[in-house]
Design an enzyme around this catalytic site. Structure first.
Site, short mmCIF file in Angstrom:
data_model
loop_
_atom_site.label_atom_id
_atom_site.label_comp_id
_atom_site.label_asym_id
_atom_site.label_seq_id
_atom_site.Cartn_x
_atom_site.Cartn_y
_atom_site.Cartn_z
N LEU A 53 -8.53 10.59 -3.01
CA LEU A 53 -8.71 10.06 -4.37
C LEU A 53 -8.83 8.55 -4.29
O LEU A 53 -7.87 7.86 -3.94
CB LEU A 53 -7.51 10.43 -5.26
CG LEU A 53 -7.09 11.89 -5.34
CD1 LEU A 53 -6.02 12.07 -6.43
CD2 LEU A 53 -8.28 12.79 -5.63
N THR A 74 -11.28 -0.51 -1.17
CA THR A 74 -11.01 -1.18 0.12
C THR A 74 -10.24 -0.28 1.07
O THR A 74 -10.59 -0.17 2.25
CB THR A 74 -10.16 -2.44 -0.14
OG1 THR A 74 -10.66 -3.10 -1.30
CG2 THR A 74 -10.20 -3.37 1.03
N VAL A 88 -2.47 15.95 16.33
CA VAL A 88 -1.99 16.93 15.35
C VAL A 88 -1.99 18.35 15.95
O VAL A 88 -1.12 19.16 15.64
CB VAL A 88 -2.88 16.90 14.09
CG1 VAL A 88 -2.54 18.05 13.15
CG2 VAL A 88 -2.73 15.56 13.37
N GLU A 125 4.43 5.92 2.89
CA GLU A 125 4.69 4.72 3.70
C GLU A 125 3.89 3.50 3.23
O GLU A 125 4.39 2.38 3.23
CB GLU A 125 4.37 5.03 5.16
CG GLU A 125 4.58 3.89 6.15
CD GLU A 125 6.05 3.51 6.30
OE1 GLU A 125 6.44 2.48 5.72
OE2 GLU A 125 6.80 4.22 6.97
N GLY A 170 2.63 -2.47 3.23
CA GLY A 170 1.38 -2.17 3.91
C GLY A 170 1.54 -1.45 5.23
O GLY A 170 2.06 -0.33 5.29
N ILE A 213 3.41 -2.10 7.73
CA ILE A 213 4.70 -2.15 8.43
C ILE A 213 5.42 -0.81 8.33
O ILE A 213 5.67 -0.34 7.23
CB ILE A 213 5.62 -3.24 7.84
CG1 ILE A 213 4.90 -4.58 7.77
CG2 ILE A 213 6.90 -3.35 8.65
CD1 ILE A 213 5.70 -5.67 7.06
N GLY A 215 -9.68 -15.28 -3.40
CA GLY A 215 -9.56 -13.83 -3.35
C GLY A 215 -8.16 -13.34 -3.00
O GLY A 215 -7.96 -12.15 -2.75
N GLU A 252 -5.56 -11.42 -7.86
CA GLU A 252 -6.46 -10.62 -8.71
C GLU A 252 -6.90 -11.44 -9.92
O GLU A 252 -6.27 -12.43 -10.27
CB GLU A 252 -5.70 -9.38 -9.24
CG GLU A 252 -5.01 -8.55 -8.19
CD GLU A 252 -5.88 -7.41 -7.70
OE1 GLU A 252 -6.92 -7.15 -8.34
OE2 GLU A 252 -5.53 -6.80 -6.68
N LYS A 295 8.33 -2.06 -5.48
CA LYS A 295 8.66 -1.85 -4.06
C LYS A 295 10.18 -1.90 -3.85
O LYS A 295 10.72 -1.11 -3.07
CB LYS A 295 7.96 -2.92 -3.22
CG LYS A 295 6.44 -2.70 -3.20
CD LYS A 295 5.70 -3.94 -2.71
CE LYS A 295 4.21 -3.68 -2.59
NZ LYS A 295 3.45 -4.93 -2.33
#
Lengths: 438, 438
Positions: B17, B21, B41, B135, B140, B142, B193, B196, B211
């Site tokens: 979904l 980026t 896997v 995660e 991000g 980490i 950039g 936002e 977070k």
């Protein structure tokens, strides 16, 4: 606390092998945090036996749990999981194989065993569907192996570089601070309890090499054993090396480095443990004393760093218990932890083919033509020079050379030749350089 | 490579979904690393559909995979796992609930959704035995949530403190370097950039608060939502604050802090996001630009640090793919990932009861008795002063006060009173202080 209501599964019964610094902490935490652990697992974790050599030495744990018969304990019918914190290869290897073959899951902190016999242990685990976890084997409390095995399982790890031995890091940190030599600093570390009575495994890099082998295996999906790791310890590091490092705003650390290397014959893996100069501005330069830190580079994730306590009873016990909770959960809700992943099966490259940058410090006669003669030897062996600094001092001069990335073998030959030149009085320091762009 | 031989299970079929980026990177890596992922896997991971708003905007992915009907995609019979990188709460929440209720496992990077509706999502997952991994929602690339949920599952986490928002960290780093004010630095960040078009979620601390709620929930086994988090953004941070920080060899960072706090009524949880002065020697002070870093303190493990890229397409995709491999393994070999762990159910403490240290900088008249009058107000409110520095400048003086740990409410009242004193010209800066012993 609403825990009790959901703790309905059968207890998970644990046998502990070893009850020293780490084992005592594990036994303590299993008791003190019993309710929390039960709520997290969905079942109680019960310690049902502890194998030790001399039971009368262990007054902190219930006497009825103690046994001297580890071999019998690991296959006892009332044991689900074996936690091993004895260390060493034999007889531990046999006990853990017996446990896995009997379908018991194993949690171990044993880096030496894993670095030699991971394949055999994983095969035994696979035969019976048991789990094999070993987070505590590398970098103590730092969650590192689970991130490598699981969090980064969708990425391509290219490099791992870290400080993974606390004893050598303590000694090198102290040499850097005091300017003292290696022997006296080692004596001091022994006196303070930071070095073992026989410090060989630490100072000669065996411990770090075992850890490097484990890190490389997980990172590159390739079986790497301790014997595959190029290894130099810290006993040859001198106060002159530190003085040379200081002059360039660097310090010296014992690094474990695991790399993917592209060669003409395809992709290979290089794994090495050796002292190296790193810039003082590098994050690893600030990692002092008994702390560990590991950098991981992956194609998509970029650069990651993990930092924490690399050894000690409680930190190591934390890592063991994290694994124990995972194993107990797998037993309770079904499922298995990650198995050995060695599918990539990359060739491991010998150190002579590895390329690193070098710092070389020479005492030379202070006269014209010296630099050009020395530079000619480097050119002869195709070792490219990145920077040179020459300083006159009365009748002789100091000549410091930093190379571009060069094969180990070429550098060794160059230094041998240079040492034999008539106007070179002494090769003061030869040290690899890491943590900079090459 | 011996991979193919062991890749025998049915493929795991994935619906994606969002294809911005992060989604583009996920699609790319799923293709480029298909063989590696399959070997890890034990089954191929096949991308079978991508829901986007405007299909004709996505030329990098196979057109036949694109659909605008996310609602239909998430419950399609040929989908095993839904990966969500759209963000926002509605309509995403409904899609993920539908997916979980249909037994699809979910991997999401959606911090806002998790911070509000984790309970509801976990309950849906539990009903059908599906997995829920996230995660990428915090820090991000980490590996942080897996260590908290799994590696430290046998330990007792006491505190988490970190830099978890790259935009604000970029702005504060730039203000520190240039001495510029907030507004012009925000403009510059937008131009480059790093911010936002509507930067509210970042600069007002909403993103960091989401977070922090997730981190606190996992660390303390307690449901914490974004609304439970005390939140101050960075828009009130001035160049005067930075000047004051510099004078004390400190800098200013937006910190997310989650703590266990012992009170007379038992253990509570405090979660807050606000700018704070930290010493330049603190490891978080060196975390600049778009990087994230998080400190974790646990009773047995001690202090740990995790560092890496907190955002960006490829780093976020790395975290998503790590989760996807875990989910796919669970589907292939059986088993389930960790479920919600909220058994501890600790009360969340309001900020007015939280204690922190403060730095207060005042412009005052340069005359006798000023310090004693100001100090009297602090004493009146039982705010203990740790250090005072007074500097005369022509007709007025600068008075800098650092307090011991004090309740937020008491400090606010003190500052209000002090601001009204006749010889106090201006309250130049009031800033919390972290990263030092209190």
């Amino acid at each position: 606390m609403t825990a009790a209501t959901s703790v309905t599964a059968e207890p998970i019964r644990v046998a502990l092998l070893g009850c020293g610094t780490v084992g005592t902490q594990i036994a303590r935490l299993l008791t003190e945090q019993a309710d929390d652990l039960a709520a997290r697992v969905g079942a109680r974790i019960d310690l049902v036996g502890i194998a030790v050599r001399r039971p009368n030495k262990h007054r902190d744990v219930p006497a009825e749990l103690l046994t001297t018969d580890a071999a019998a304990l690991v296959t006892r019918a009332d044991v689900d999981v074996v936690v091993e914190v004895i260390g060493g290869i034999e007889p531990t290897r046999g006990w853990l194989l017996d446990a896995l073959n009997a379908g018991k899951s194993v949690v171990t902190a044993n880096k030496a065993l894993l670095a030699e016999h991971a394949g055999e242990l994983f095969e035994a685990a696979d035969r019976t569907g048991a789990d094999l976890y070993f987070e505590a084997a590398v970098a103590g409390a730092i969650p590192l192996l689970r991130p490598l095995r699981e969090s980064l399982a969708g990425d391509r790890i290219t490099r791992v570089m870290g400080i993974v031995n606390g004893t050598t890091n303590f000694i090198l940190s102290a040499m850097d601070e005091t300017g003292a030599g290696y022997s006296e600093t080692l004596d001091e570390a022994s006196r303070l309890g930071y070095a073992e009575a026989d410090p060989t495994a630490d100072v000669d890099g065996f411990d770090a090499a075992s850890k490097a082998a484990i890190l490389a295996s997980l990172s590159f999906h390739t079986r790497v054993t301790a014997g595959d790791v190029y290894r130099e310890g810290i006993s040859a590091v001198t106060s002159a090396d530190f003085a040379a490092a200081r002059a360039l705003d660097r310090t010296i650390k014992l690094l474990a480095i695991c790399e993917r290397v592209q060669t003409d014959d395809g992709e290979t893996v290089a794994v090495r443990v050796h002292p190296a100069m790193i810039p003082r501005s590098h994050p690893l330069a600030g990692v002092s004393g008994a702390f560990n830190a590991v950098f991981v580079e992956a194609e998509a994730a970029g650069q990651l760093m993990f930092y924490g306590q690399g050894a000690g009873g409680a930190p190591t016990a934390s890592a063991v218990l994290g694994d124990l909770v995972a194993v107990a959960r797998n037993r309770t809700v079904g499922g298995r932890g990650p198995r050995e992943s060695a599918y990539a099966d990359l060739p491991v490259r010998p150190i002579a083919q590895a390329s690193t940058r070098y710092h070389i410090s020479l005492d030379v006669a202070d006269r014209a033509g010296v630099l050009s003669a020395v530079a000619a030897e480097f050119a002869q062996h195709e070792v490219s020079i990145a920077a040179v600094r020459q300083e006159g001092r009365a009748h002789d001069a100091s000549l410091v050379i930093v190379t571009h990335s060069a094969p180990d073998a070429a550098l060794r030959s160059t230094v041998d030749k240079v040492a034999g030149l008539p106007f070179v009085h002494e090769v003061v320091s030869v040290m690899r350089v890491e943590g900079e762009d090459s």
